[in-house]
Motif scaffolding. Structure first.
Motif, PDB file in Angstrom:
ATOM      1  N   THR A  30       0.817  -1.217   0.000  1.00  0.00           N
ATOM      2  CA  THR A  30       0.000   0.000   0.000  1.00  0.00           C
ATOM      3  C   THR A  30       0.847   1.261   0.000  1.00  0.00           C
ATOM      4  O   THR A  30       0.327   2.356   0.181  1.00  0.00           O
ATOM      5  N   TYR A  31       2.137   1.110  -0.206  1.00  0.00           N
ATOM      6  CA  TYR A  31       3.063   2.238  -0.186  1.00  0.00           C
ATOM      7  C   TYR A  31       3.540   2.581  -1.600  1.00  0.00           C
ATOM      8  O   TYR A  31       3.770   1.694  -2.426  1.00  0.00           O
ATOM      9  N   TYR A  32       3.693   3.868  -1.844  1.00  0.00           N
ATOM     10  CA  TYR A  32       4.456   4.300  -2.990  1.00  0.00           C
ATOM     11  C   TYR A  32       5.941   4.067  -2.651  1.00  0.00           C
ATOM     12  O   TYR A  32       6.358   4.203  -1.497  1.00  0.00           O
ATOM     13  N   MET A  33       6.722   3.759  -3.670  1.00  0.00           N
ATOM     14  CA  MET A  33       8.141   3.553  -3.442  1.00  0.00           C
ATOM     15  C   MET A  33       8.939   4.453  -4.380  1.00  0.00           C
ATOM     16  O   MET A  33       8.559   4.652  -5.539  1.00  0.00           O
ATOM     17  N   GLY A  34      10.017   4.973  -3.853  1.00  0.00           N
ATOM     18  CA  GLY A  34      10.832   5.863  -4.655  1.00  0.00           C
ATOM     19  C   GLY A  34      12.313   5.596  -4.461  1.00  0.00           C
ATOM     20  O   GLY A  34      12.735   5.050  -3.443  1.00  0.00           O
ATOM     21  N   TRP A  35      13.078   5.972  -5.468  1.00  0.00           N
ATOM     22  CA  TRP A  35      14.535   5.943  -5.393  1.00  0.00           C
ATOM     23  C   TRP A  35      15.051   7.374  -5.546  1.00  0.00           C
ATOM     24  O   TRP A  35      14.586   8.120  -6.413  1.00  0.00           O
ATOM     25  N   PHE A  36      15.992   7.724  -4.717  1.00  0.00           N
ATOM     26  CA  PHE A  36      16.661   9.012  -4.770  1.00  0.00           C
ATOM     27  C   PHE A  36      18.157   8.756  -4.742  1.00  0.00           C
ATOM     28  O   PHE A  36      18.604   7.664  -4.416  1.00  0.00           O
ATOM     29  N   ARG A  37      18.899   9.786  -5.058  1.00  0.00           N
ATOM     30  CA  ARG A  37      20.348   9.661  -4.968  1.00  0.00           C
ATOM     31  C   ARG A  37      20.936  10.957  -4.443  1.00  0.00           C
ATOM     32  O   ARG A  37      20.353  12.036  -4.596  1.00  0.00           O
ATOM     33  N   GLN A  38      22.086  10.813  -3.820  1.00  0.00           N
ATOM     34  CA  GLN A  38      22.754  11.976  -3.248  1.00  0.00           C
ATOM     35  C   GLN A  38      24.239  11.878  -3.522  1.00  0.00           C
ATOM     36  O   GLN A  38      24.902  10.947  -3.060  1.00  0.00           O
ATOM     37  N   ALA A  39      24.727  12.840  -4.271  1.00  0.00           N
ATOM     38  CA  ALA A  39      26.154  12.929  -4.549  1.00  0.00           C
ATOM     39  C   ALA A  39      26.795  13.824  -3.485  1.00  0.00           C
ATOM     40  O   ALA A  39      26.103  14.638  -2.861  1.00  0.00           O
ATOM     41  N   PRO A  40      28.108  13.707  -3.282  1.00  0.00           N
ATOM     42  CA  PRO A  40      28.772  14.533  -2.264  1.00  0.00           C
ATOM     43  C   PRO A  40      28.533  16.014  -2.495  1.00  0.00           C
ATOM     44  O   PRO A  40      28.687  16.515  -3.613  1.00  0.00           O
ATOM     45  N   GLN A  81      16.656  -0.973 -11.975  1.00  0.00           N
ATOM     46  CA  GLN A  81      17.587  -1.461 -12.993  1.00  0.00           C
ATOM     47  C   GLN A  81      18.205  -0.245 -13.678  1.00  0.00           C
ATOM     48  O   GLN A  81      17.480   0.578 -14.245  1.00  0.00           O
ATOM     49  N   MET A  82      19.513  -0.157 -13.618  1.00  0.00           N
ATOM     50  CA  MET A  82      20.209   0.989 -14.186  1.00  0.00           C
ATOM     51  C   MET A  82      21.109   0.515 -15.323  1.00  0.00           C
ATOM     52  O   MET A  82      21.919  -0.402 -15.127  1.00  0.00           O
ATOM     53  N   SER A  83      20.962   1.130 -16.469  1.00  0.00           N
ATOM     54  CA  SER A  83      21.757   0.774 -17.634  1.00  0.00           C
ATOM     55  C   SER A  83      22.404   2.024 -18.214  1.00  0.00           C
ATOM     56  O   SER A  83      22.020   3.145 -17.880  1.00  0.00           O
ATOM     57  N   SER A  84      23.352   1.811 -19.102  1.00  0.00           N
ATOM     58  CA  SER A  84      24.059   2.926 -19.742  1.00  0.00           C
ATOM     59  C   SER A  84      24.533   3.931 -18.705  1.00  0.00           C
ATOM     60  O   SER A  84      24.353   5.148 -18.848  1.00  0.00           O
ATOM     61  N   LEU A  85      25.134   3.416 -17.671  1.00  0.00           N
ATOM     62  CA  LEU A  85      25.545   4.273 -16.556  1.00  0.00           C
ATOM     63  C   LEU A  85      26.638   5.243 -16.974  1.00  0.00           C
ATOM     64  O   LEU A  85      27.494   4.927 -17.814  1.00  0.00           O
ATOM     65  N   LYS A  86      26.582   6.421 -16.366  1.00  0.00           N
ATOM     66  CA  LYS A  86      27.526   7.493 -16.652  1.00  0.00           C
ATOM     67  C   LYS A  86      28.245   7.882 -15.367  1.00  0.00           C
ATOM     68  O   LYS A  86      27.701   7.683 -14.269  1.00  0.00           O
ATOM     69  N   PRO A  87      29.413   8.457 -15.473  1.00  0.00           N
ATOM     70  CA  PRO A  87      30.109   8.898 -14.255  1.00  0.00           C
ATOM     71  C   PRO A  87      29.269   9.833 -13.387  1.00  0.00           C
ATOM     72  O   PRO A  87      29.361   9.785 -12.162  1.00  0.00           O
ATOM     73  N   GLU A  88      28.423  10.627 -14.009  1.00  0.00           N
ATOM     74  CA  GLU A  88      27.583  11.544 -13.236  1.00  0.00           C
ATOM     75  C   GLU A  88      26.464  10.828 -12.478  1.00  0.00           C
ATOM     76  O   GLU A  88      25.750  11.461 -11.694  1.00  0.00           O
ATOM     77  N   ASP A  89      26.311   9.534 -12.697  1.00  0.00           N
ATOM     78  CA  ASP A  89      25.346   8.756 -11.911  1.00  0.00           C
ATOM     79  C   ASP A  89      25.936   8.324 -10.570  1.00  0.00           C
ATOM     80  O   ASP A  89      25.232   7.740  -9.741  1.00  0.00           O
ATOM     81  N   THR A  90      27.209   8.605 -10.366  1.00  0.00           N
ATOM     82  CA  THR A  90      27.857   8.247  -9.113  1.00  0.00           C
ATOM     83  C   THR A  90      27.204   8.974  -7.946  1.00  0.00           C
ATOM     84  O   THR A  90      27.072  10.197  -7.952  1.00  0.00           O
ATOM     85  N   ALA A  91      26.758   8.207  -6.964  1.00  0.00           N
ATOM     86  CA  ALA A  91      26.059   8.761  -5.807  1.00  0.00           C
ATOM     87  C   ALA A  91      25.712   7.628  -4.854  1.00  0.00           C
ATOM     88  O   ALA A  91      25.868   6.448  -5.194  1.00  0.00           O
ATOM     89  N   VAL A  92      25.229   8.016  -3.689  1.00  0.00           N
ATOM     90  CA  VAL A  92      24.589   7.053  -2.799  1.00  0.00           C
ATOM     91  C   VAL A  92      23.115   7.020  -3.166  1.00  0.00           C
ATOM     92  O   VAL A  92      22.469   8.067  -3.236  1.00  0.00           O
TER      93      VAL A  92
END
Length: 124
Positions: A30-40, A81-92
């Motif tokens: 019954t929950y919405y789920m989300g993904w976030f990221r945080q770079a330094p 699922q993450m594809s075609s990853l780029k250096p700018e995708d680097t994060a927690v």
């Protein structure tokens, strides 16, 4: 609700990773789920979110066509699922859930529970 994110790691540019967010303590159907990221040095930024049933997903513009969010309510788990990853995708990368009515899914303030984060590093 306790969330455990996993699946991060070091990958070369152009590679792929699959993140998992396993929930415990309560059914997240019954929950919405989300993904976030945080770079330094940056704020937590929206990546993707998915509705309770899993039928509708939302993405940040820079992730469209490269990332896919999904969920398996029977397993109490969400995936990114993450594809075609780029250096700018680097994060927690963090997963969050909310059971609010009509939440603003791209805002981290809408989420009530968070996982501990998993580091994704993309090398060039």
């Amino acid at each position: 609700v306790q969330l455990q994110a996993s699946g991060g790691g070091l990958v070369q540019a152009g590679g792929s990773l699959r993140l998992s967010c396993a929930a415990s303590g309560r059914s997240i159907s019954t929950y919405y789920m989300g993904w976030f990221r945080q770079a330094p040095g940056k704020e937590r930024a929206f990546v993707a979110a998915i509705r309770r049933s899993g039928g509708v997903a939302y993405y940040a513009d820079s992730m469209k066509g490269r990332f896919t969010i999904s969920r398996d309510n029977a397993k109490n788990t969400a995936y990114l699922q993450m594809s075609s990853l780029k250096p700018e995708d680097t994060a927690v990368y963090y997963c969050g859930v909310t059971d609010r009515s009509n939440p603003t899914l791209y805002s981290p303030n809408s989420y009530d529970y968070w996982g501990q984060g998993t580091q994704v590093t993309v090398s060039s």
